[in-house]
Design a protein around this motif. Structure first.
Motif, mmCIF file in Angstrom:
data_model
loop_
_atom_site.group_PDB
_atom_site.id
_atom_site.type_symbol
_atom_site.label_atom_id
_atom_site.label_comp_id
_atom_site.label_asym_id
_atom_site.label_seq_id
_atom_site.Cartn_x
_atom_site.Cartn_y
_atom_site.Cartn_z
ATOM 1 N N PRO A 1 0.812 -1.222 0.000
ATOM 2 C CA PRO A 1 0.000 0.000 0.000
ATOM 3 C C PRO A 1 0.848 1.277 0.000
ATOM 4 O O PRO A 1 1.765 1.409 0.806
ATOM 5 C CB PRO A 1 -0.797 -0.108 1.310
ATOM 6 C CG PRO A 1 -0.850 -1.578 1.595
ATOM 7 C CD PRO A 1 0.469 -2.115 1.118
ATOM 8 N N ILE A 2 0.544 2.171 -0.915
ATOM 9 C CA ILE A 2 1.202 3.475 -0.951
ATOM 10 C C ILE A 2 0.327 4.421 -1.781
ATOM 11 O O ILE A 2 -0.244 4.034 -2.798
ATOM 12 C CB ILE A 2 2.642 3.361 -1.539
ATOM 13 C CG1 ILE A 2 3.399 4.681 -1.355
ATOM 14 C CG2 ILE A 2 2.628 2.954 -3.012
ATOM 15 C CD1 ILE A 2 4.911 4.564 -1.552
ATOM 16 N N THR A 3 0.235 5.646 -1.304
ATOM 17 C CA THR A 3 -0.558 6.672 -1.982
ATOM 18 C C THR A 3 0.255 7.263 -3.133
ATOM 19 O O THR A 3 1.438 7.514 -2.946
ATOM 20 C CB THR A 3 -0.908 7.801 -0.994
ATOM 21 O OG1 THR A 3 -1.599 7.198 0.112
ATOM 22 C CG2 THR A 3 -1.762 8.877 -1.627
ATOM 23 N N PRO A 4 -0.328 7.524 -4.293
ATOM 24 C CA PRO A 4 -1.728 7.307 -4.679
ATOM 25 C C PRO A 4 -1.946 6.032 -5.495
ATOM 26 O O PRO A 4 -2.957 5.920 -6.175
ATOM 27 C CB PRO A 4 -2.018 8.549 -5.524
ATOM 28 C CG PRO A 4 -0.697 8.918 -6.143
ATOM 29 C CD PRO A 4 0.381 8.428 -5.237
ATOM 30 N N ALA A 5 -1.053 5.049 -5.381
ATOM 31 C CA ALA A 5 -1.205 3.831 -6.198
ATOM 32 C C ALA A 5 -2.149 2.811 -5.564
ATOM 33 O O ALA A 5 -2.633 1.916 -6.246
ATOM 34 C CB ALA A 5 0.163 3.185 -6.431
ATOM 35 N N SER A 6 -2.393 2.925 -4.258
ATOM 36 C CA SER A 6 -3.107 1.854 -3.541
ATOM 37 C C SER A 6 -4.439 1.469 -4.169
ATOM 38 O O SER A 6 -4.841 0.304 -4.117
ATOM 39 C CB SER A 6 -3.371 2.268 -2.091
ATOM 40 O OG SER A 6 -2.174 2.493 -1.416
ATOM 41 N N ASP A 7 -5.132 2.450 -4.736
ATOM 42 C CA ASP A 7 -6.455 2.148 -5.286
ATOM 43 C C ASP A 7 -6.401 1.048 -6.345
ATOM 44 O O ASP A 7 -7.360 0.288 -6.493
ATOM 45 C CB ASP A 7 -7.084 3.404 -5.897
ATOM 46 C CG ASP A 7 -7.784 4.243 -4.835
ATOM 47 O OD1 ASP A 7 -8.101 3.680 -3.768
ATOM 48 O OD2 ASP A 7 -8.002 5.447 -5.080
ATOM 49 N N VAL A 8 -5.304 0.970 -7.073
ATOM 50 C CA VAL A 8 -5.207 -0.070 -8.098
ATOM 51 C C VAL A 8 -5.229 -1.446 -7.418
ATOM 52 O O VAL A 8 -5.891 -2.377 -7.884
ATOM 53 C CB VAL A 8 -3.939 0.100 -8.956
ATOM 54 C CG1 VAL A 8 -3.887 -0.973 -10.035
ATOM 55 C CG2 VAL A 8 -3.899 1.488 -9.584
ATOM 56 N N LEU A 9 -4.540 -1.556 -6.290
ATOM 57 C CA LEU A 9 -4.570 -2.799 -5.511
ATOM 58 C C LEU A 9 -5.985 -3.088 -5.025
ATOM 59 O O LEU A 9 -6.495 -4.196 -5.163
ATOM 60 C CB LEU A 9 -3.583 -2.690 -4.332
ATOM 61 C CG LEU A 9 -3.670 -3.756 -3.243
ATOM 62 C CD1 LEU A 9 -3.373 -5.144 -3.792
ATOM 63 C CD2 LEU A 9 -2.707 -3.439 -2.095
ATOM 64 N N HIS A 10 -6.630 -2.056 -4.456
ATOM 65 C CA HIS A 10 -8.000 -2.267 -3.942
ATOM 66 C C HIS A 10 -8.935 -2.720 -5.067
ATOM 67 O O HIS A 10 -9.734 -3.638 -4.895
ATOM 68 C CB HIS A 10 -8.572 -0.967 -3.351
ATOM 69 C CG HIS A 10 -7.680 -0.304 -2.358
ATOM 70 N ND1 HIS A 10 -7.779 1.034 -2.040
ATOM 71 C CD2 HIS A 10 -6.666 -0.786 -1.613
ATOM 72 C CE1 HIS A 10 -6.849 1.347 -1.143
ATOM 73 N NE2 HIS A 10 -6.169 0.263 -0.880
ATOM 74 N N LEU A 11 -8.816 -2.046 -6.192
ATOM 75 C CA LEU A 11 -9.741 -2.310 -7.291
ATOM 76 C C LEU A 11 -9.529 -3.714 -7.860
ATOM 77 O O LEU A 11 -10.481 -4.464 -8.066
ATOM 78 C CB LEU A 11 -9.565 -1.251 -8.382
ATOM 79 C CG LEU A 11 -10.031 0.150 -7.965
ATOM 80 C CD1 LEU A 11 -9.450 1.221 -8.879
ATOM 81 C CD2 LEU A 11 -11.548 0.229 -7.957
ATOM 82 N N LEU A 12 -8.268 -4.073 -8.079
ATOM 83 C CA LEU A 12 -8.006 -5.399 -8.648
ATOM 84 C C LEU A 12 -8.363 -6.502 -7.647
ATOM 85 O O LEU A 12 -8.748 -7.605 -8.043
ATOM 86 C CB LEU A 12 -6.547 -5.513 -9.087
ATOM 87 C CG LEU A 12 -6.222 -4.774 -10.393
ATOM 88 C CD1 LEU A 12 -4.716 -4.770 -10.638
ATOM 89 C CD2 LEU A 12 -6.941 -5.389 -11.583
ATOM 90 N N ALA A 13 -8.241 -6.196 -6.350
ATOM 91 C CA ALA A 13 -8.614 -7.195 -5.340
ATOM 92 C C ALA A 13 -10.092 -7.555 -5.454
ATOM 93 O O ALA A 13 -10.509 -8.637 -5.033
ATOM 94 C CB ALA A 13 -8.297 -6.669 -3.938
ATOM 95 N N GLY A 14 -10.877 -6.664 -6.026
ATOM 96 C CA GLY A 14 -12.299 -6.917 -6.205
ATOM 97 C C GLY A 14 -12.640 -7.496 -7.563
ATOM 98 O O GLY A 14 -13.814 -7.561 -7.934
ATOM 99 N N MET A 15 -11.649 -7.889 -8.328
ATOM 100 C CA MET A 15 -11.898 -8.405 -9.687
ATOM 101 C C MET A 15 -11.419 -9.852 -9.829
ATOM 102 O O MET A 15 -11.012 -10.295 -10.897
ATOM 103 C CB MET A 15 -11.224 -7.513 -10.732
ATOM 104 C CG MET A 15 -11.750 -6.088 -10.706
ATOM 105 S SD MET A 15 -10.964 -5.038 -11.943
ATOM 106 C CE MET A 15 -11.461 -3.399 -11.361
ATOM 107 N N LYS A 16 -11.490 -10.590 -8.731
ATOM 108 C CA LYS A 16 -11.002 -11.977 -8.753
ATOM 109 C C LYS A 16 -11.783 -12.846 -9.732
ATOM 110 O O LYS A 16 -11.259 -13.833 -10.248
ATOM 111 C CB LYS A 16 -11.083 -12.578 -7.348
ATOM 112 C CG LYS A 16 -10.110 -11.946 -6.373
ATOM 113 C CD LYS A 16 -10.098 -12.689 -5.048
ATOM 114 C CE LYS A 16 -8.906 -12.291 -4.215
ATOM 115 N NZ LYS A 16 -8.886 -10.862 -3.872
ATOM 116 N N GLN A 17 -13.040 -12.487 -9.982
ATOM 117 C CA GLN A 17 -13.850 -13.308 -10.897
ATOM 118 C C GLN A 17 -13.283 -13.295 -12.304
ATOM 119 O O GLN A 17 -13.673 -14.102 -13.145
ATOM 120 C CB GLN A 17 -15.317 -12.845 -10.891
ATOM 121 C CG GLN A 17 -15.581 -11.496 -11.518
ATOM 122 C CD GLN A 17 -15.400 -10.334 -10.545
ATOM 123 O OE1 GLN A 17 -14.619 -10.410 -9.614
ATOM 124 N NE2 GLN A 17 -16.129 -9.260 -10.771
#
Lengths: 341, 633
Positions: free
Chosen positions: B280-296
């Motif tokens: 986690p690091i700002t402002p890149a963290s959102d990419v991690l959050h978003l991809l974590a929700g795309m496991k399907q």
């Protein structure tokens, strides 16, 4: 059936003549066929240091990575490739100094990897500086007046990280090392095997106490699952529970046999294994336990990570390739769209 | 006020016959308040409603690095600027037409950006002596001449909100927290924005908290109704839908979201699982959050113990045949340097996303900058060439991500994708691509069959791309060892031979240089043979293009060229640059690309730089361009 020679490569082995690494390599190569896994599904990943040249000499897939970071590559590979048998080779400098962080996290996550930590208590490849396992006060090139920092015990560290398999072996003890490798390979989850390894150039004789037949008996505490922990000539010494709850060494004859601690590596509570690790005197190596300290069953990070993805894929209804084009189109569109004609 | 009801459908702004409607072609609104006041959400909802209404939109969130800085202080001010228009716009706007100030700190922090004649809507309830004193106002700015140049609407927003939500059953604190929705309702009325998308959003967000939902809806509706009935506002405004968009289905999208979608699209495109190793690091963290929700979609995300482990795991996954990606910002990029070097030596595909922020060191975590260019190009030990590409707008992050993965897999080389904080958090409308139109390609793994008659040589090369075979563990007959030590050409065995090292260094460079042959010809925007060229890269695209439009609107000529490929540079750049008398290069750093251009092409570019943590304004660039044009006339 493969043989040891099938795991040898054309690369000329370039450790110093007499190095303990030769013995470890020979043992690992002769043990490998027993794994029953095709060579192409075995991967050795190492960091930097003498021990980390190991993958070049194994006729499997292999990566010689950067200092201390082998567990990180192994992590990504183990999560994505459950079909592989992944081995990390590291040393006391590589794994405990520059790579200490990765080691503890790989262990606590309980990834399906086996970590062989060659501990020679010195930096060999950089020609003789002290390492995190060097005994206190050790005089080396970088510490002419002696080291100031207390040594780290890899076994205690691994247990502190809640590792599920922790063992120690000696480079020259082929049978003992093979036994430990066997158990480590069969273990589901992260296994740490510390291998005491002699650096005959910069720290020669570091483990002689454990190898010399006149002193080994009294110095080594062999750990055998389900057996009372006794050692020395005719089992003259025993490990018993101390009044303060810890462990101590006593004369077997002087204690009630019922007081002798029975070794149980499968205990989920790591405190007894931790106490065993601390019986060893880091300076003299007296009372050094050898064998499997801990071997427990726990969920593996990589299995769980794959399950989360597989479940999500299965729920989306496209088990082969993940959610289909319609689902992807819906993802891209999101909730709020508008049409321009 | 709360009993005044709004058109319940909310889908079409209700007619307000009592008040005249004035048409505007574009408006810039800045919402500003405490970092806990919900200004980002407010701005985001207003933007979404405007986009769906059909306007072109561009946004600039500007928030502190602290999650909740002390309330009512200048460092705690969080702002969100949205520019919406009836035509194609390129930037979030230079200066706000309207400032919504939720407290004295928000007023004080933003007043300097307001042009004369701008409108200020402020929460009068917050202008207490204590609050004024906290931000250094010795006198109430409403009482002296400090706001004389502006149209000020003093509204008791907190009191109005509390009254509006009285029946919802929430406590006093939650009641006051809904005042951002009151303000949103009011501004929505003022600019004739529909409320239905915001209502739908709130209903989903607070589905499990019916009282909070009721309070927020009541505040939103009351704000809208207040606009209709109050005498504070005599006119309302309308900004018609933009007509100059290509046909298609659109959505509003931020750079980080577009980037995440692009990575998923790339994995699908080459039928390989995407593996993100990140810390986690700002402002890149959102990419991690978003991809974590795309496991399907077969995406695996791994939150590592540190930046090094993040990229190490990505490289390990790439070695195993996955699409290995790591995301980072600021100092995280420095920590990854050694592993990027290993990937260069291993010649494995790896995508490193650097969402740049202000530096050096921890720098400005939430502010934008383009100062990692040199680091991306050269920031490793040894000759360590990698491919470097940069996204130019929030939606362009989608295409750039696909290209990064395609280049990495095709060349078996690390690719650094440069985004920045402005692109990451800024939003713009995006024409949603048809899934069938997205690129597909074969990663081309080495196979047993290809090598059955000969010894596998892991460092043999494709004659055109110079890429080496990507031989996955598990492939029979191709067992081999690779590592960071120098390797013999072709065989990959360890080699300390001087001539071989020279060969290998040049081969790795040639492999990256060979990518230039695949870059499409440069599209110089030069309709009338200008003598001045403005060159840009990355997120300066919008401000530069807007400035160029302004210059041309003034009857002057200027050419424009924007670079996506920073290493290798396009081959025809050498032909384009000498055609112009002057080349102007704006960058949010101290002239990093300018240094490269001067060195490579011996062109004495005019380097225009600023590092304020904010994008260039098109106004300042317009001025710069006019000065340069005047100098050559």
């Amino acid at each position: 059936m493969l043989a040891a020679k099938d795991f040898k490569t054309d690369n000329e082995v370039r450790w110093c003549p007499g190095c303990g690494d030769y013995a470890i390599l020979a043992t690992v190569q002769s043990f490998m066929p027993a794994l029953g896994i095709p060579r192409e599904r075995i991967v050795f990943i190492s960091g930097i240091g003498c021990s980390s040249r190991f993958p070049y000499y194994m006729n499997t897939y292999g990566v010689h990575s950067i200092h201390g970071r082998a567990p990180t590559l192994a992590t990504g590979l183990s999560i994505t490739r459950p079909d592989l048998s992944i081995w990390v080779v590291t040393g006391d400098g590589d794994g405990l100094s520059i790579g200490g962080n990765h080691l503890i996290h790989a262990l606590r996550r309980n990834l399906n990897i086996t970590i062989l930590l060659f501990n020679n208590r010195i930096y060999g490849l950089t020609k003789g500086q002290y390492s995190p396992t060097s005994e206190l006060g050790k005089v080396t090139k970088s510490t002419p007046l002696g080291t100031l920092d207390r040594p780290l015990d890899p076994i205690a560290l691994a247990l502190g990280a809640n590792a599920t398999f922790v063992a120690r072996a000696l480079d020259s003890d082929r049978a003992g090392l093979t036994e430990v490798l066997q158990a480590a390979a069969q273990h589901s989850g992260a296994a740490l095997v510390e291998i005491y390894q002699n650096c005959n150039i910069f720290n020669d004789g570091a483990f002689d106490t454990l190898k010399d037949s006149t002193t080994a008996g009294e110095s080594i505490i062999p750990l055998r699952q389900g057996e009372p922990i006794v050692f020395g000539p005719q089992g003259s010494q025993a490990v018993v529970r101390a009044a303060d709850g810890g462990l101590r060494v006593a004369e077997t004859a002087a204690v009630d046999p019922a007081e002798i601690v029975v070794h149980d590596a499968h205990r989920s509570d790591p405190t007894q294994a931790f106490a065993l690790a601390h019986l060893a005197d880091p300076h003299t190596l007296q009372h050094t336990p050898i064998g499997v300290f801990r071997s427990i069953s726990a969920p593996c990070y990589d299995d769980l990570a794959r399950r989360q993805v597989n479940d999500a894929v299965a729920q989306a209804g496209f088990p082969e390739t993940g959610a289909g084009d319609d689902a992807f189109a819906a993802l891209l569109a999101g909730r709020d769209t508008w049409v321009v004609d | 006020m709360s009993e005044v009801m709004v058109n319940p459908s909310g889908s079409v702004p209700p007619p307000a016959p009592a008040k005249p409607v004035e048409r505007r072609d574009r408006v810039i609104i800045r919402f500003a308040g405490d970092s806990g006041d919900g200004m980002q959400l407010t701005g985001d909802r207003f933007t979404s409603a405007s986009a769906i209404f059909g306007n072109d939109v561009a946004t600039l969130p500007d928030f502190p690095a602290e999650i909740r800085a002390p309330a009512g202080t200048l460092p705690g001010v969080s702002a969100f600027q949205v520019h919406f228009a009836d035509h194609d716009i390129l930037t979030p706007g230079d200066a706000p037409d309207v400032l919504i100030a939720m407290n004295p700190a928000a007023l004080r922090a933003n007043l300097k950006d307001l042009p004369r004649g701008a409108e200020i809507i402020l929460d009068a309830d917050e202008f207490t002596p204590r609050n004024l004193q906290r931000v250094g106002y010795s006198a109430d700015p409403r009482a002296d001449e400090s706001l004389a140049a502006y149209t000020v609407r003093e509204l008791p927003l907190t009191t109005l909100t509390r009254a509006a939500v009285a029946d919802s059953g929430v406590g006093k604190k939650d009641a006051a927290r809904a005042k951002n929705m009151f303000a949103l309702g009011l501004v929505s009325w003022l600019y004739s924005r529909p409320l239905d998308t915001t209502r739908g959003y709130l209903e989903k967000k607070f589905a499990r908290a019916p009282q909070i939902l009721a309070a927020n809806l009541a505040a939103l509706n009351a704000g809208y109704a207040f606009g209709e009935t109050t005498e504070d506002f005599s006119v309302r405004y309308e900004v018609a839908p933009a007509a100059d968009f290509p046909a298609g289905r659109y959505r509003n999208i931020s750079g980080n979201l577009a980037l995440a979608y692009g990575l998923v699209a790339a994995g699908r495109g080459c039928h390989r699982p995407v593996f993100l190793g990140s810390y986690p690091i700002t402002p890149a963290s959102d990419v991690l959050h978003l991809l974590a929700g795309m496991k399907q979609f077969g995406v695996t995300t791994f939150q590592a113990e540190d930046e090094i482990a993040g990229i190490g795991a990505a490289l390990g996954a790439a070695y195993g045949g996955a699409i290995g990606v790591t995301t980072t910002s600021g100092p995280g990029m420095a920590l990854k340097s050694e592993m990027i070097g290993l990937a260069v030596a291993l010649e494995l595909p790896l995508v490193i996303v650097d969402v740049q922020r202000g530096g050096p060191s921890t720098g400005l975590p939430t502010k934008t900058e383009q100062s990692d260019l040199m680091q991306a190009l050269f920031g490793r030990n040894g000759e360590s060439p990698v491919i470097v590409i940069a996204a130019q707008s929030p939606s362009d992050c989608f295409d750039t991500a696909i290209e990064a993965v395609a280049l990495a897999t095709r060349t078996r080389t690390p690719v650094i994708l440069l985004s920045d904080g402005y692109l990451a958090n800024g939003t713009e409308p995006w024409r949603i691509p048809a899934v069938a139109d997205l690129p597909t390609w074969d990663p081309g793994f080495a196979t047993t069959e290809q090598w059955q008659d000969r010894e596998f040589t892991p460092y043999s090369r494709d004659p055109v791309s110079l890429a080496r075979p990507w031989a996955l563990p598990g492939t029979p007959g191709l067992t081999h060892r690779i590592g960071g030590l120098e390797k013999a050409d072709v065989t990959g065995a360890i080699s300390y031979d001087p001539a071989n090292h020279d060969t290998m260094v040049r081969l790795r460079q040639a492999k990256v240089d060979a990518v230039a042959a695949t870059i499409p010809p440069l599209a110089v925007d030069d309709p009338d043979g200008a003598r001045v060229l403005v060159l840009g890269w990355g997120s300066t695209y919008g401000p530069i293009k807007a400035a160029v439009q302004a210059v041309r609107a003034g009857g002057q000529s200027v050419a424009r060229l924007h670079l996506r490929h920073l290493n290798p540079l396009p081959r025809d750049l050498a032909d384009v640059l000498p055609r112009y008398d002057r080349v102007v290069l704006p960058e949010m750093n101290l002239g990093q690309l300018a240094t490269i251009i001067r060195a490579r092409y011996l062109v004495d570019v005019i380097s225009v730089t600023q590092v304020r943590g904010l994008p260039f304004t098109s106004g300042e660039l317009t001025g710069v361009l006019k000065d340069v044009i005047a100098s050559v006339d």
